[in-house]
Write an enzyme that holds these catalytic residues in place. Structure first.
Site, PDB file in Angstrom:
ATOM      1  N   LYS A 280       6.978 -30.319  26.804  1.00  0.00           N
ATOM      2  CA  LYS A 280       7.206 -29.089  27.566  1.00  0.00           C
ATOM      3  C   LYS A 280       6.497 -27.916  26.887  1.00  0.00           C
ATOM      4  O   LYS A 280       6.294 -27.938  25.681  1.00  0.00           O
ATOM      5  CB  LYS A 280       8.712 -28.793  27.618  1.00  0.00           C
ATOM      6  CG  LYS A 280       9.501 -29.657  28.563  1.00  0.00           C
ATOM      7  CD  LYS A 280      10.958 -29.219  28.598  1.00  0.00           C
ATOM      8  CE  LYS A 280      11.780 -30.104  29.518  1.00  0.00           C
ATOM      9  NZ  LYS A 280      11.360 -30.061  30.929  1.00  0.00           N
ATOM     10  N   ARG A 354      16.097 -39.220  35.212  1.00  0.00           N
ATOM     11  CA  ARG A 354      16.265 -40.301  36.185  1.00  0.00           C
ATOM     12  C   ARG A 354      16.185 -41.664  35.503  1.00  0.00           C
ATOM     13  O   ARG A 354      16.761 -42.645  35.986  1.00  0.00           O
ATOM     14  CB  ARG A 354      15.223 -40.156  37.302  1.00  0.00           C
ATOM     15  CG  ARG A 354      13.802 -40.188  36.819  1.00  0.00           C
ATOM     16  CD  ARG A 354      12.822 -39.590  37.831  1.00  0.00           C
ATOM     17  NE  ARG A 354      12.791 -38.120  37.778  1.00  0.00           N
ATOM     18  CZ  ARG A 354      12.034 -37.359  38.562  1.00  0.00           C
ATOM     19  NH1 ARG A 354      11.268 -37.910  39.470  1.00  0.00           N
ATOM     20  NH2 ARG A 354      12.058 -36.052  38.443  1.00  0.00           N
TER      21      ARG A 354
END
Ligand code: BES
Ligand code: MN
Ligand code: ZN
Length: 502
Positions: A280, A354
């Protein structure tokens, strides 16, 4: 914080502070009317001086009111009577607690539930008073000295209810509100802890602590070796790059017979999300310590179910891991095999939520669930879509969507449905595996939900994306404890303790 219910002659109650509502144009709420009479019209007289008109959240402290046993009387603006909403009511509640925190009162008798807007049930008026107060007095202090802490914090809040009302309803609202508030506080505290304290192992320890507090609660923690054995390749690929071992925390609350099909709550417990090899950007990356807030909300909801002794069979599943870059970390293009047997091409290691959730969801099949709800800080796209006010709700089941949306409304912890149409599924196509773990920029919150839907075919399921609602940024930075109120509301309804909202 302690809460009590009282009724009886308001003017005769000895309390350090009596809280009264005033609507705009100096219109007294019913309880304030009583005090005005007891003081020989003194309230009306003082208000004529013009220091408080009744705008929402404005306050005025009065001392030595004749004919009144209270040491202080706090007037709180409740807005225009005809336009009062649950929002203005909650603002008034919050303002009263904020002011009490700055006084030396320490305990107060509040009549604000009697000034609730029309259309809000008395049960919810009392419950809101409890949850709002607890929310306002919470302060984080585990890793810093709280120098601005109130010298005399509000420790006891007594809510006055009119004699005409049934005390049972108020007592029930108080009990429910206190349990919701405690669950929210637990979730906030876990969320606020830094990543170097709140690791997967720390969460596992906290889970064990929780289980020792309640007879009907047990916990099992699966270690990486056991997950390996089971075949949880998706979950394990995320923790590869971390020196902290992943944990799969499984709560079982036996509030009903084990033969009853349980409600299963699955919460993302990513204790720090740096993105992995798909690193990130640096700005605000610290906020990714909140990436375990879904898991924390499961802790909070489980604790509330225990405290309320809800007659329900409840399972909580929290996959806990870090997501960091490392020489051994998973890489873009890597293909892993999930517990379900389906293979996944990891095109972006930052879409890790996920991956840990899909194995936790498949694991949930073994409980033969009546309903599975997963809660996760899953996508930045959900924040773009809904902002910070509503959590995203995804389910293909219309009846379930209605039930959940109504429960969120009742709890004032709202969820808003986004589509989960088949049309979006093809965005997850991969040339090298059964699916990719990302679906491109378009509809990012939806394709994330589509991914999860492929692991939830065997039970009724909904996904709640709390990326926008789990914490606040900027000066107010801190966990919100959401969606604990929503989850507890659902459990109250599913257990039959409360009638369904919808
Ligand atoms: N934990 C983040 C989602 C997130 C981001 C929550 C910002 C709150 C604020 C999640 O693991 C993530 O990184 N998602 C990616 C998915 C993308 C790579 C498809 C995102 O939303 O950018
Ligand atoms: Mn991520
Ligand atoms: Zn994440």
């Amino acid at each position: 914080m302690e809460f009590k219910i009282k009724s009886g002659d308001l003017a005769k109650h000895k309390t350090p502070c009596l809280v009264l509502g005033v609507f705009e144009k100096r219109k007294l709420a019913p309880a304030a009317e009583l005090i005005d009479q007891a003081s020989g019209g003194r309230l009306t007289e003082l208000l004529k001086k013009g220091d408080l008109d009744g705008e929402t959240g404005r306050t005025l402290m009065l001392y030595d009111l004749p004919g009144v046993a209270a040491e202080r009387v706090l007037l709180v603006g409740c807005g225009k009577r005809k336009e009062a909403t649950r929002t203005t009511y909650r603002q008034a509640l919050a303002a009263s607690v904020d002011l009490l925190q700055r006084t030396h009162a320490g305990t107060a008798l509040s009549t604000l539930p009697e000034a609730a807007p029309e259309g809000l049930s008395h049960y919810l008026a009392v419950r809101d008073a409890v949850t709002t107060a607890a929310e306002r007095v919470y302060r984080y202090s585990q890793t810093k000295d709280d120098k601005q802490a109130p010298k005399t914090p509000l420790r006891t809040l007594t809510l006055w209810v009119d004699n005409q009302r049934t005390a049972d309803e108020a007592e029930q609202a108080l009990r429910h509100g206190a349990a919701i508030a405690a669950g929210v506080t637990l979730a906030r505290e876990l969320g606020n802890l830094p990543g170097n304290v709140c690791t997967p192992s720390y969460l596992a320890d906290q889970a064990h602590d929780l289980a020792t507090r309640f007879d009907k609660l047990s916990v099992e923690v699966l270690e990486e070796a056991q997950m390996e054995e089971l075949g949880m390749g998706a979950l394990l690929c995320v923790s590869r790059g971390s020196r902290q071992p992943a944990k799969l925390i499984v709560f079982r609350y036996a509030g009903a017979a084990a033969t009853q099909r349980p409600v299963v709550l699955v919460g993302k417990g990513l204790t720090f999300d740096a993105g992995g090899i798909s690193l990130k950007p640096g700005a605000d990356m610290d906020e990714m310590k909140y990436d375990m807030c879904g898991g924390a909300s499961v802790f909070g909801a489980v604790q509330a179910a225990c405290e309320l002794d809800l007659p329900i069979h409840l399972i909580g599943v929290v996959p806990a891991s870090e997501n960091l870059p490392d020489g051994d970390a998973n890489k873009p293009g890597d293909i892993v095999k999930s517990l379900s047997g389906q293979t996944i091409e990891v095109l972006n290691t930052d879409a890790e939520g996920r991956l840990i959730l899909c194995d936790a969801l498949t694991y949930s099949e073994r409980f033969n669930p009546d309903l599975v709800i997963d809660v996760a800080t899953l996508t930045g796209a959900c924040v773009v879509a809904l902002g910070k006010h509503a959590s995203g709700l995804f389910t293909a089941n219309d009846a379930l969507a209605g039930e959940l949306q109504a429960a969120g409304e009742t709890a004032w912890d709202r969820v808003w449905r986004l589509p989960l149409w088949e049309d979006y599924q093809s965005q997850l196509d991969s040339n090298f595996a059964d699916m990719a773990n990302i679906g491109g920029r378009d509809g990012g919150a939806i394709t994330a939900a589509c991914f999860l839907s492929r692991y939830t075919k065997k039970f009724p399921w909904a996904h709640v994306d709390i990326a926008g609602t789990a914490w606040l940024s900027g000066k107010e930075k801190g966990g919100t404890g959401r969606p604990v109120p929503f989850l507890v509301q659902l459990l109250l309804e599913r257990s039959g303790v409360l009638a369904a909202s919808a």
